[in-house]
Motif scaffolding. Structure first.
Motif, PDB file in Angstrom:
ATOM      1  N   VAL A 220      -4.143   0.373  -2.357  1.00  0.00           N
ATOM      2  CA  VAL A 220      -3.791  -0.971  -1.857  1.00  0.00           C
ATOM      3  C   VAL A 220      -3.708  -1.920  -3.112  1.00  0.00           C
ATOM      4  O   VAL A 220      -4.931  -2.164  -3.714  1.00  0.00           O
TER       5      VAL A 220
ATOM      6  N   LEU B 265       1.117  -0.799  10.297  1.00  0.00           N
ATOM      7  CA  LEU B 265      -0.084  -0.949   9.420  1.00  0.00           C
ATOM      8  C   LEU B 265      -0.600  -2.622   9.115  1.00  0.00           C
ATOM      9  O   LEU B 265       0.558  -3.152   8.899  1.00  0.00           O
ATOM     10  N   TYR B 266      -1.629  -2.655   9.238  1.00  0.00           N
ATOM     11  CA  TYR B 266      -2.181  -4.096   8.574  1.00  0.00           C
ATOM     12  C   TYR B 266      -3.655  -3.833   7.805  1.00  0.00           C
ATOM     13  O   TYR B 266      -4.176  -2.909   7.901  1.00  0.00           O
ATOM     14  N   CYS B 267      -3.780  -5.112   6.944  1.00  0.00           N
ATOM     15  CA  CYS B 267      -5.283  -4.928   6.268  1.00  0.00           C
ATOM     16  C   CYS B 267      -6.100  -6.058   6.878  1.00  0.00           C
ATOM     17  O   CYS B 267      -5.569  -7.402   7.196  1.00  0.00           O
TER      18      CYS B 267
ATOM     19  N   ALA C 260       0.680  -1.206   0.092  1.00  0.00           N
ATOM     20  CA  ALA C 260       0.032  -0.086  -0.023  1.00  0.00           C
ATOM     21  C   ALA C 260       0.988   1.197   0.118  1.00  0.00           C
ATOM     22  O   ALA C 260       1.743   1.184   0.404  1.00  0.00           O
TER      23      ALA C 260
ATOM     24  N   CYS D 291      -7.759  -1.074   5.636  1.00  0.00           N
ATOM     25  CA  CYS D 291      -6.428  -0.743   6.105  1.00  0.00           C
ATOM     26  C   CYS D 291      -6.476  -0.012   7.741  1.00  0.00           C
ATOM     27  O   CYS D 291      -7.045   1.019   7.785  1.00  0.00           O
TER      28      CYS D 291
END
Length: 842
Positions: free
Chosen positions: A603, A505-507, A496, A552
């Motif tokens: 993303v 950060l994570y999704c 991303a 996100c």
């Protein structure tokens, strides 16, 4: 009897509704409640004599059905539905008239319950209305029951319309009739008892003989009925060929009814007045939808309406057939007073009772089983009644799932004191609601209190203004709507960009299944970066899915914000987006690269789809080296072991550090990790142990499942599969025990020893259920199909619809494994020695 799905949770007619008329053809407020779709009618008398046939809801009135034959058939369905509701209406009027005679008789005695004047006021015109409808019903009934496509009944409707004057008199008197009844009720205990419980006869075909209804509710019925008759005329005209002799008569009846309706609407319908804010601006509906509210400890389905300056939580009133639908306001919060409590503030809020996963999985299987029964019935041109019964059952099950699966709390707090708690299954939706409210709160809003009339007007407008008409369950889909995708979606979340400052950060990925969205996968947290590179692959099971959502998040490590409530998501959503899963585009063998733009963030991800029948194939490995796709007997012989090395190693690792992992074996590991482990085991690499100790535990659990899934023949063998299916279906416990133990004895030694080894491991995992949330039932759901599902050659016979495979057989496969998991310990030597009862050949 009112037939209410989910009792208080939601009301019968809140579900299946036809589409409203096209724009511009609305000559009256078209209340979407056409009898052809009313579940009450379909539910009536399904198990008894013919009487009035229920109305099937399959693909009614779709564009392609304009030909005369179909139209006339539809005409019969509309009429039989209307006739059923007319019978109920007559029974209601009868119930209202029943106390009138004894009341009149006592009026002239020394101890009257009511005076003659009061009786006259309360029951004004009811007798006349009853006689008009009784005559109409008696004339229409034989025409519908001895149906003939040339039958004419327009004159009956025309006559009914011409007698509407009596309703005008009723409506003019309605308010005073209600007030009189209420006053009499307060001053006279006997009348109060009578008016609280009037007995309404059930329809001829109904099992229920009577239901109790209040006098107030019954007095409202005639007001409804006019609307209902007008709707039926709409439907009849739609399905009557214009050259049919009835056509001009029905047109005339409709014209009279509509004129009459608009003349009385001013008197009885508060929606005519404009709905305005304290500043005098028109209040507009910004967003509405169904949410589950936790109210007094139980889950209720609510329809929530967000207006310009107020959030209103409503439910559809329980309505009998033919009743004009209305919402009932449960509570409202002016947006000026609305705040979202922070996690710390919500610690004293009620704890959410979460339904165990296995119960939800069970219900999904039941629904899938019913779906395939419906398909079979349709394919075999089954009776519409049987299909209707199945659809009703499916609706009830889907409704239960919709109510019990959400667990993400969405709290609303009114500055003046009260807090409310909704439960959602999707954080995406929660943030949509939150954002919509916050956007409106940026405006200069005033606090206010609605008077009861204003509240009534606002609630009254909900029905007309709402944009979401149906509860989001698949049983509400039209037959021609896309059923969605069944199978496995492989998604690689690449990276991303577009973040203003570096963050952790994570999704997460959400897909819709069974009508609502749930979170299915989550990437690892990429720390302190503006350009995270996850490159993680996930395999997501699709169950009728049509969309994929990506959210996100920025990970929150602040201890004060992390709530004790496990379902509370405190991480901040940085962006979110969704794409439609187009069956044509997705169903290619190749990866398809895509970008979702959200909030200035892009993303990148890739995906490909495998339909369920493809993914169910067990493909024997071409090579005889390695372990995946190779017969278990070949592997154990080569290794000179009783249980394959891969099984022993994975189990040992899970028991060492994964036995307390929440959702172990249920949560999928990262696909790229699993593929790496597969390659290492296949190559018999010396670094296996090092790699295992470093690898994420869910990937190790996933590798073990993959090994069993890729066996060329299931662990419990193709040969014995039919016998396992028969054995588990036995109802006598002794016979079942005998058969199931005999079947284990019939397995080849490597299969049996490996199976018993795995069984003991799964029991140890389930002992930690309070921590890992994996019960025996959960584990049976995960492993049953993997250990039993027949290989390709064997299952050819059963392959029909992709969604079919996922029903009866799977439930039985889960039950087989569950039987052995719940059985006292089974040892190999004892099993071989002992014929527990007596050995019979299966």
């Amino acid at each position: 009897a009112d037939f209410n799905y989910g009792a208080d949770e939601y009301d019968a007619e809140g579900n299946e509704e036809p589409k409203a008329l096209p724009e511009g053809s609305e000559t009256m407020p078209y209340i979407d409640e056409s009898p052809t779709m009313s579940p009450q009618l379909s539910a009536r008398g399904q198990d008894s004599g013919d009487g009035v046939s229920p109305t099937p809801t399959d693909g009614l009135g779709t564009g392609g059905e304009r030909d005369a034959g179909k139209g006339l058939e539809m005409r019969k369905l509309v009429l039989s539905g209307f006739l059923a509701s007319e019978e109920i209406y007559i029974n209601q009027l009868e119930a209202l008239l029943l106390p009138m005679k004894p009341l009149k008789a006592t009026a002239t005695t020394s101890q009257p319950v009511l005076t003659l004047q009061q009786i006259e006021t309360i029951f004004y015109k009811i007798q006349d209305i009853y006689e008009i409808h009784k005559e109409f019903y008696d004339n229409l009934c034989p025409k519908v029951q001895q149906w003939d496509s040339n039958v004419t009944m327009g004159h009956l409707f025309q006559k009914l319309a011409s007698q509407l004057g009596v309703y005008k008199a009723f409506v003019d008197n309605y308010k005073i009739a209600l007030e009189t009844a209420e006053k009499c009720s307060q001053s006279n205990y006997q009348f109060q008892k009578i008016s609280e419980e009037l007995k309404v006869k059930g329809p001829k075909d109904s099992k229920e003989s009577h239901t109790s209804v209040t006098m107030e509710a019954l007095l409202y019925k005639p007001i409804d009925r006019v609307t209902r008759s007008t709707l039926v005329l709409h439907d009849l005209l739609k399905h009557t060929p214009s050259d049919h002799p009835d056509y001009p008569l029905l047109q005339d009846a409709l014209r009279i009814s509509q004129n009459f309706l608009s003349s009385i609407n001013e008197d009885i319908d508060p929606r005519r007045t404009a709905v305005t804010t304290p500043k005098g601006e028109t209040r507009q509906l910004v967003k509405d939808g169904f949410l589950v509210e936790l109210s007094e400890g139980s889950r209720k389905l609510r329809h929530v309406f967000l207006f310009t300056d107020v959030l209103l939580c409503a439910k559809l009133k329980k309505t009998a057939v033919g009743k004009h639908q209305q919402y009932d306001c449960k509570w409202y919060v002016p947006l000026a007073d609305l705040v979202f409590p922070s996690p710390e503030e919500s610690e004293h809020c009620p704890q959410v009772h979460v339904i165990p996963d296995h119960e939800l999985e069970d219900m999904k299987m039941k629904i899938s089983a019913i779906k395939s029964e419906v398909q079979k019935e349709k394919a075999n041109k089954g009776q519409s009644r049987a299909i209707e019964r199945l659809k009703k059952k499916m609706f009830e099950n889907e409704f239960w799932l919709l109510l019990h699966s959400p667990a993400i709390p969405f709290r609303i707090h009114n500055r003046n004191g009260k807090s409310y708690l909704f439960l959602l299954s999707s954080d995406y939706e929660r943030s949509e609601w939150r954002e919509a409210i916050q956007k409106l709160q940026k405006k200069d809003l005033q606090a206010f209190v609605l008077s009861s009339v204003e509240l009534q007007v606002l609630t009254g407008s909900c029905f007309k203004l709402r944009t979401v008409h149906n509860i989001p369950v698949t049983s509400n889909k039209d037959d021609d709507e896309s059923p969605g995708l069944y199978g496995f979606l492989h998604v690689i979340v690449h990276s991303a960009k577009g973040f203003k400052q570096s963050a952790n950060l994570y999704c997460t990925l959400e897909v819709d299944s069974f009508g609502y969205f749930v979170s299915k996968a989550k990437t690892r947290v990429f720390r302190d970066t503006t350009e995270p590179q996850w490159n993680e692959e996930f395999e997501i099971e699709l169950e009728g899915s049509q969309s994929l959502r990506i959210l996100c998040y920025e990970k929150c490590y602040d201890k004060t914000k992390i709530n004790k409530d496990n379902n509370e998501i405190v991480d901040k959503i940085m962006g979110k987006g969704q794409i439609q899963l187009d069956p044509q585009a997705v169903q290619t063998k190749n990866w398809h690269m895509d970008v979702i733009e959200m909030n200035g963030i892009k993303v990148e991800f890739s995906m490909k789809f495998t339909s369920r029948d493809m993914s169910l194939k067990r493909t024997p490995s071409k090579k005889q080296t390695g372990v995946f796709g190779v017969k278990i007997s070949v592997v154990t012989k080569r290794e000179r072991s009783k249980v394959p090395y891969i099984v022993r190693q994975c189990i040992e690792e899970v028991e060492k550090r994964g036995i307390e992992e929440v959702g172990i074996y249920r949560i999928s590991g990262v696909a790229t990790d699993i593929q790496a482990l597969k390659a290492v085991f296949d190559a018999n690499n010396k670094d296996i142990l090092v790699m295992l100790s470093d690898m994420d535990i869910n990937a190790i659990a996933g590798t073990l499942k993959l090994y069993f899934r890729e066996l060329p023949e299931p662990l419990l063998t193709d040969r014995l599969y039919p016998a396992f299916m028969e054995g588990i279906a036995l109802s006598d416990p002794a016979a079942k025990e005998n058969c199931m133990m005999h079947l284990l004895r019939s397995l080849p030694d490597p299969n049996l020893i490996t199976f018993l080894f795995l069984l003991e491991h799964l029991k140890r995992v389930a002992e930690k259920e309070p921590i890992n949330k994996m019960s025996l039932h959960n584990l049976a759901t995960v492993f049953g199909p993997t250990l039993l599902r027949p290989s390709e050659g064997e299952s050819k016979g059963h392959l029909t619809l992709a969604s079919d495979i996922w029903s009866h057989d799977v439930m039985a496969q889960v039950q087989v494994l569950l039987y052995y998991l719940q059985h006292p310990p089974i040892s190999f030597p004892e099993l071989k020695r002992n014929t527990l009862y007596f050995s019979t050949d299966v």
